[in-house]
Design a protein around this motif. Structure first.
Motif, mmCIF file in Angstrom:
data_model
loop_
_atom_site.group_PDB
_atom_site.id
_atom_site.type_symbol
_atom_site.label_atom_id
_atom_site.label_comp_id
_atom_site.label_asym_id
_atom_site.label_seq_id
_atom_site.Cartn_x
_atom_site.Cartn_y
_atom_site.Cartn_z
ATOM 1 N N ALA A 110 0.389 -13.094 -6.885
ATOM 2 C CA ALA A 110 1.518 -14.136 -6.675
ATOM 3 C C ALA A 110 1.777 -13.336 -5.576
ATOM 4 O O ALA A 110 2.073 -14.746 -4.672
ATOM 5 C CB ALA A 110 2.828 -13.584 -7.315
ATOM 6 N N SER A 111 1.649 -12.533 -4.641
ATOM 7 C CA SER A 111 2.135 -12.789 -3.196
ATOM 8 C C SER A 111 1.181 -12.387 -2.464
ATOM 9 O O SER A 111 0.702 -12.346 -1.326
ATOM 10 C CB SER A 111 3.157 -11.522 -3.813
ATOM 11 O OG SER A 111 2.745 -10.109 -3.800
ATOM 12 N N GLY A 112 0.746 -11.813 -2.923
ATOM 13 C CA GLY A 112 -1.298 -11.083 -2.632
ATOM 14 C C GLY A 112 -0.198 -10.281 -1.252
ATOM 15 O O GLY A 112 -1.404 -9.904 -1.045
ATOM 16 N N MET A 113 0.537 -9.198 -2.089
ATOM 17 C CA MET A 113 0.252 -7.936 -0.829
ATOM 18 C C MET A 113 0.361 -7.262 -1.290
ATOM 19 O O MET A 113 0.102 -6.332 -2.700
ATOM 20 C CB MET A 113 2.546 -7.812 -0.544
ATOM 21 C CG MET A 113 2.476 -7.320 -0.372
ATOM 22 S SD MET A 113 1.951 -7.808 2.206
ATOM 23 C CE MET A 113 2.730 -9.464 1.646
ATOM 24 N N ALA A 114 -0.616 -6.479 -0.794
ATOM 25 C CA ALA A 114 -0.610 -4.778 -1.409
ATOM 26 C C ALA A 114 0.092 -3.877 -1.664
ATOM 27 O O ALA A 114 0.946 -4.106 0.175
ATOM 28 C CB ALA A 114 -1.568 -4.183 -1.584
ATOM 29 N N VAL A 115 0.358 -2.826 -1.849
ATOM 30 C CA VAL A 115 1.667 -1.774 -1.106
ATOM 31 C C VAL A 115 0.858 0.048 -1.266
ATOM 32 O O VAL A 115 0.274 0.039 -1.850
ATOM 33 C CB VAL A 115 2.217 -1.288 -2.337
ATOM 34 C CG1 VAL A 115 3.142 -0.437 -1.826
ATOM 35 C CG2 VAL A 115 3.594 -2.099 -2.354
ATOM 36 N N ASP A 116 0.556 0.128 0.380
ATOM 37 C CA ASP A 116 -0.278 1.604 0.191
ATOM 38 C C ASP A 116 0.265 2.706 -0.121
ATOM 39 O O ASP A 116 1.716 3.119 -0.338
ATOM 40 C CB ASP A 116 -0.162 1.445 1.641
ATOM 41 C CG ASP A 116 -1.017 2.827 2.359
ATOM 42 O OD1 ASP A 116 -1.657 2.615 2.401
ATOM 43 O OD2 ASP A 116 0.409 3.681 2.460
ATOM 44 N N ILE A 134 5.458 -4.679 7.153
ATOM 45 C CA ILE A 134 4.540 -5.302 6.038
ATOM 46 C C ILE A 134 3.283 -5.952 7.055
ATOM 47 O O ILE A 134 3.565 -5.578 8.514
ATOM 48 C CB ILE A 134 4.918 -6.928 5.818
ATOM 49 C CG1 ILE A 134 5.700 -6.883 4.258
ATOM 50 C CG2 ILE A 134 3.212 -7.338 5.281
ATOM 51 C CD1 ILE A 134 5.923 -8.086 3.616
ATOM 52 N N GLU A 135 2.149 -4.910 7.059
ATOM 53 C CA GLU A 135 1.294 -4.802 9.005
ATOM 54 C C GLU A 135 -0.074 -5.950 7.841
ATOM 55 O O GLU A 135 -0.369 -5.601 6.889
ATOM 56 C CB GLU A 135 0.814 -3.666 8.591
ATOM 57 C CG GLU A 135 1.773 -3.352 9.920
ATOM 58 C CD GLU A 135 0.845 -1.501 10.982
ATOM 59 O OE1 GLU A 135 -0.230 -1.535 10.030
ATOM 60 O OE2 GLU A 135 1.121 -1.440 11.703
ATOM 61 N N SER A 147 9.594 -13.189 -0.327
ATOM 62 C CA SER A 147 8.763 -12.984 -1.572
ATOM 63 C C SER A 147 7.713 -12.176 -1.849
ATOM 64 O O SER A 147 7.779 -11.685 -3.099
ATOM 65 C CB SER A 147 7.387 -14.220 -0.894
ATOM 66 O OG SER A 147 5.999 -14.013 -0.010
ATOM 67 N N SER A 148 7.751 -11.331 -1.396
ATOM 68 C CA SER A 148 7.216 -9.842 -1.511
ATOM 69 C C SER A 148 8.021 -8.678 -1.873
ATOM 70 O O SER A 148 7.730 -7.671 -2.525
ATOM 71 C CB SER A 148 6.501 -9.477 -0.313
ATOM 72 O OG SER A 148 5.200 -10.129 0.265
#
Length: 145
Positions: free
Chosen positions: A13-19, A42-43, A111-112
């Motif tokens: 959905a957000s395309g965001m990864a979490v390190d 967010i980088e 959104s994330s």
């Protein structure tokens, strides 16, 4: 042809990864109490740890580590004494989104946020702030009790 590789921890959905370091440092804050606070940014397409605040750092130090014109996520381990004189602590999650930050940045962080927050199991209070007055120590104290 689309690539089938997907970033570790990415959400469709957000395309965001979490390190992984985000989760690791949060667990250290929660269980070992190694840190007073953690600031995340967010980088590119992932959330990373930007700053770790030691126990000697105050709430003012925490607020000073949030940029005036850029969004951030942060967690803060807030110690307090109840009316019954019991020592307690609560972990606050902050979504820092200053009015002066770029609209696109605000949208990406907004959104994330829920997806990122789910990765950090143990958050007790959620605060959204667009200027420092919305996350004053008095507000944090009132939300902790």
């Amino acid at each position: 042809m689309q690539s089938m590789t997907k970033k570790k921890g990415a959400n469709a959905a957000s395309g965001m990864a979490v390190d992984d370091e985000c989760k690791l440092k949060f667990l250290e804050l929660k269980s070992k109490r190694n840190y007073r606070f953690i600031v995340f940014k967010i980088e590119g397409q992932q959330v990373v740890v930007e700053k770790l605040g030691g126990h000697e750092e105050s709430y003012d130090d925490f607020q000073a580590s949030l940029p005036e014109d850029e969004c951030r996520y942060a967690v803060y381990d807030f110690d307090f004494v109840t009316d019954e004189n019991c020592q307690k602590s609560k972990i606050f999650f902050f979504a820092w989104s200053p009015d002066v930050s770029r609209v696109r940045m605000k949208m990406v962080y907004a959104s994330s946020k829920d997806r990122f927050k789910r990765e950090l199991d143990g958050i007790q209070v959620d605060l959204q702030a667009t200027d420092p007055s919305e996350m004053s120590l008095d507000i944090v104290k009132s939300r902790a009790l």
